[in-house]
Design an enzyme around this catalytic site. Structure first.
Site, PDB file in Angstrom:
ATOM      1  N   TYR A   1       0.504 -30.315  24.649  1.00 52.17           N
ATOM      2  CA  TYR A   1       0.477 -29.415  25.803  1.00 52.17           C
ATOM      3  C   TYR A   1       0.233 -27.977  25.341  1.00 52.17           C
ATOM      4  CZ  TYR A   1       2.500 -33.252  28.572  1.00 52.17           C
ATOM      5  OH  TYR A   1       2.736 -34.447  29.198  1.00 52.17           O
TER       6      TYR A   1
ATOM      7  N   GLN B   1       6.502 -44.054  30.017  1.00 47.70           N
ATOM      8  CA  GLN B   1       6.158 -42.940  30.905  1.00 47.70           C
ATOM      9  C   GLN B   1       4.758 -43.177  31.474  1.00 47.70           C
ATOM     10  OE1 GLN B   1       5.379 -38.257  30.274  1.00 47.70           O
ATOM     11  NE2 GLN B   1       7.463 -38.886  29.790  1.00 47.70           N
TER      12      GLN B   1
END
Length: 328
Positions: free
Chosen positions: A54, A178
């Protein structure tokens, strides 16, 4: 706020959580991040998600500094990160023992933390034996660098293989997956993973409950708000794939259902995800405190999702996957 066990583990996570994808480092810096994180804590959120990729690591730095500046006790929060894309070098990506160990060390340095609560394999790695990955994940747990490990965007077959290796070697398997989960993306959670919930006690921390903002209703054909995710240069391709006529038609069809309940479309969509009993936590995203306040009120919408309301939603989205024959 309600707290649920992360799968079959003893770790308790808030039913709604906050993720740093897109926002931290791309749209927000430390000052804004502190305000958002505190708004989450005020609402009872204890789980915060990140990844080494990220903003090329900047998201972890921002989250770590913000938590430090806010003076939170480390034991009060659950922090996760994900490993796979760590850089350009041949060993800076994937799930080799080398990258898992070095990648997690890098994440901990950026977060300025001694450990993360959960470390995920951000994607499956076809070039690394599963046994190597399972052993490496157990090693970082044994070293105290993480408490639990999980997967992200793995298939049921890949998760099953990891558990088979772990059981054979008397090691810890992945306790959590996830996946993307929203009204337009349902197959894995509602069909493919069904055997895993009972067999392995698999928990879910799902992402993109609003389908990258599409389920807020703020996007219309040819209209992309300047401060939205789809206005970012890196996300224009995603916008082109997401803002198709059929999807926008379904979004418009959901708006009257939300209006009848007296809630926003975003709240309805998040509540729908959180109401799935197999979902441990729904990861939300926000760039404004007002969005966090609105998102957290989705918990009040869950009791309103009666079978009649669910039927209305299904009639509009028509996205319910077929269940395997053995689970009907």
């Amino acid at each position: 706020m309600q707290y649920k066990n992360l799968g079959r583990s003893g770790l308790r996570v808030s039913q709604l959580s906050y993720g740093a994808w897109v926002t931290f480092g791309n749209q927000l810096d430390v000052k804004e991040a502190k305000a958002l994180l505190q708004a989450c804590r005020d609402a009872g959120v204890n789980f915060f998600d990140n990844a080494e990729v990220y903003a090329n690591g900047r998201a972890e730095e921002i989250m770590g500094q913000a938590i430090r500046d806010l003076g939170w006790r480390r034991s009060d929060v659950v922090i996760s990160t994900k490993l796979f894309w760590g850089g350009q070098g041949p060993n800076d990506k994937g799930l080799s023992r080398k990258h898992i160990v070095e990648g997690l060390r890098g994440s901990l340095k950026r977060l300025d933390m001694d450990y993360v609560d959960v470390v995920y394999c951000h994607r499956p790695d076809a070039t690394t034996p599963v046994e190597e990955t399972v052993r490496a994940m157990n090693w970082v747990i044994d070293q105290g660098m993480a408490f639990y490990w999980g997967t992200s965007e793995w298939s049921a077959q890949q998760i099953t293989e990891a558990w088979s290796v772990a059981n054979r070697l008397d090691l810890v398997g992945p306790i959590v997956e996830q996946p993307e989960y929203n009204l337009f993306s349902r197959h894995k959670v509602e069909s493919e993973f069904l055997p895993l919930y009972s067999t392995y006690g698999l928990g879910l921390t799902t992402w993109s409950p609003l389908a990258s903002g599409v389920l807020t209703g703020k996007y219309t054909k040819g209209n992309i708000p300047a401060d939205s995710r789809f206005a970012l240069e890196n996300y224009k391709n995603l916008a082109n794939r997401s803002l198709v006529d059929d999807t926008l038609r379904k979004v418009n069809g959901l708006k009257p259902i939300a209006s009848e309940l007296g809630v926003s479309l975003a709240q309805l969509s998040i509540a729908w995800c959180a109401s799935n009993p197999n979902v441990s936590s729904v990861i939300t995203g926000a760039t404004k405190e007002s969005q966090i306040v609105e998102n957290m009120r989705a918990l009040d919408v869950i009791p309103l999702l009666t079978p009649e309301v669910i039927d209305k939603i299904e009639a509009v989205v028509q996205s319910k996957p077929k269940r395997p024959e053995s689970y009907r």
